[in-house]
Design an enzyme around this catalytic site. Structure first.
Site, mmCIF file in Angstrom:
data_model
loop_
_atom_site.group_PDB
_atom_site.id
_atom_site.type_symbol
_atom_site.label_atom_id
_atom_site.label_comp_id
_atom_site.label_asym_id
_atom_site.label_seq_id
_atom_site.Cartn_x
_atom_site.Cartn_y
_atom_site.Cartn_z
ATOM 1 C CE1 TYR A 105 -5.251 -2.117 4.351
ATOM 2 C CE2 TYR A 105 -3.804 -0.227 4.047
ATOM 3 C CZ TYR A 105 -4.557 -1.280 3.460
ATOM 4 O OH TYR A 105 -4.768 -1.733 2.208
ATOM 5 C CB SER B 281 -0.890 0.071 1.294
ATOM 6 O OG SER B 281 -1.521 1.411 1.350
#
Length: 264
Positions: A155, A142
C-alpha cells in the site's frame, strides 16, 4: 451558455463511500455536476438517491482501462466536454501484513487499483481536463507515502508512487493549464476502522472524518499547492522524513502502532 456560466463538473472515483461519498455530497451541495464512479453498484445507487439529478452514476472498476475510457467519454458528453476536477480517489487496502506472507496476486491487485487505476484515470480524462480552463487533477495518496509503513508495504509503495507521479505531472501538465495535486491523509474514519482503533490514535495520526478531505478538495481547486496533508501537522513529519529518515525509521520500529496510517 458561456463557459463562465456553465455548471462545473467533478469526476470522483471511489465515490460511493468514505472520502469519495463525502466529496460527492460536498460538491453537489455547491451546485456541481458529479461523475460518481464506483465498483459497488448498490452503494452507488444510494449515493445517487441522496444527490439526485446532479449525479451521473458510473459503475467502474478503475483497474479496467478500457472501461475508464468509456466512463470518461460518457461523463464528457454530459458536461459538454469539460472537466473541472478529476478526483482519483478509489483505492483498496488489500495485501496487508508481513510482505513475505502476502499472496502475490493480492500485491498485483493492490497496485492495479491504487497506482495503475490513478494512471488510467489521468490518461482517460486528460483531454477533458485540457479542454477546461484552470482544471485540476487531484489524487488520493496517503500518509504512508511520507515514509513506508511496516505491514502495509505494498500500500505504501503504491501511494508513494502516486505522490511522485503527482509531482512529475504537476510540471508536465502546467503547459496545458492543468494543475495536479495530491492529498496525504492519515487515518480517516470509515467502517473499516473500529471505534477502538479510532480512539487510541492521537497527534498527527488522529482519526479525521471524510468531510475534512472533501473540504481539502474544495480548497485545492482554488490553489496551486501540490501536497495537502490531512491533518496538516503531518507535514512536519514529511519534513523530518526527508531530512532525517533514519530517525523516523527508529521511531516507527519502536512504536509501530502509533504510526498506523491506512486510510481505507
Amino acid at each position: 451558455m458561456s463557459k463562465a456560466e456553465r455548471t462545473r463538473a467533478i469526476f470522483i472515483t471511489g465515490a460511493a463511500s468514505g472520502i469519495g461519498r463525502a466529496t460527492a455530497l460536498h460538491f453537489a451541495s455547491k451546485g456541481w455536476l458529479i461523475g460518481a464512479a464506483d465498483a459497488n453498484e448498490e452503494a452507488l445507487a444510494r449515493l445517487v438517491g441522496d444527490i439526485g439529478n446532479r449525479a451521473i452514476p458510473l459503475e467502474l472498476d478503475v483497474s479496467d482501462r478500457e472501461a475508464f475510457g468509456l466512463a470518461a467519454m460518457r461523463f464528457g458528453a454530459a458536461t459538454g466536454g469539460c472537466l473541472d476536477i478529476l478526483f482519483n480517489n478509489a483505492g483498496i487496502g488489500l495485501a496487508g501484513g508481513p510482505f513475505e506472507q502476502t499472496r502475490f496476486e493480492d500485491v498485483e491487485k493492490a497496485i492495479r487499483v491504487n497506482l495503475l487505476g490513478v494512471m488510467a484515470g489521468i490518461h482517460a480524462c486528460f483531454s477533458l481536463l485540457k479542454a477546461t480552463p484552470n482544471a485540476l487533477c487531484v489524487n488520493t495518496s496517503s500518509a504512508s507515502a511520507i515514509f513506508g509503513m511496516p505491514n502495509i508495504a505494498v500500500y505504501s509503495a503504491g501511494k508513494g508512487a502516486v505522490q511522485t507521479l503527482t509531482e512529475a505531472l504537476s510540471i508536465e501538465f502546467a503547459e496545458h493549464d492543468v494543475r495536479v495535486a495530491d492529498i496525504l491523509p492519515g487515518l480517516v474514519a470509515t467502517p473499516l476502522i473500529s471505534s477502538a482503533a479510532q480512539s487510541k490514535h492521537a497527534g498527527p495520526f488522529r482519526v479525521i472524518q471524510p468531510e475534512v478531505i472533501a473540504e481539502i478538495v474544495w480548497e485545492a481547486y482554488g490553489s496551486d499547492r501540490i501536497h495537502w496533508y490531512a491533518p496538516g501537522d503531518l507535514e512536519a513529519l514529511a519534513v523530518e522524513a526527508a531530512s532525517n529518515p533514519e530517525s523516523i525509521r527508529k521511531a516507527i520500529a519502536a512504536k509501530p502502532g502509533a504510526y498506523a496510517c491506512l486510510n481505507r
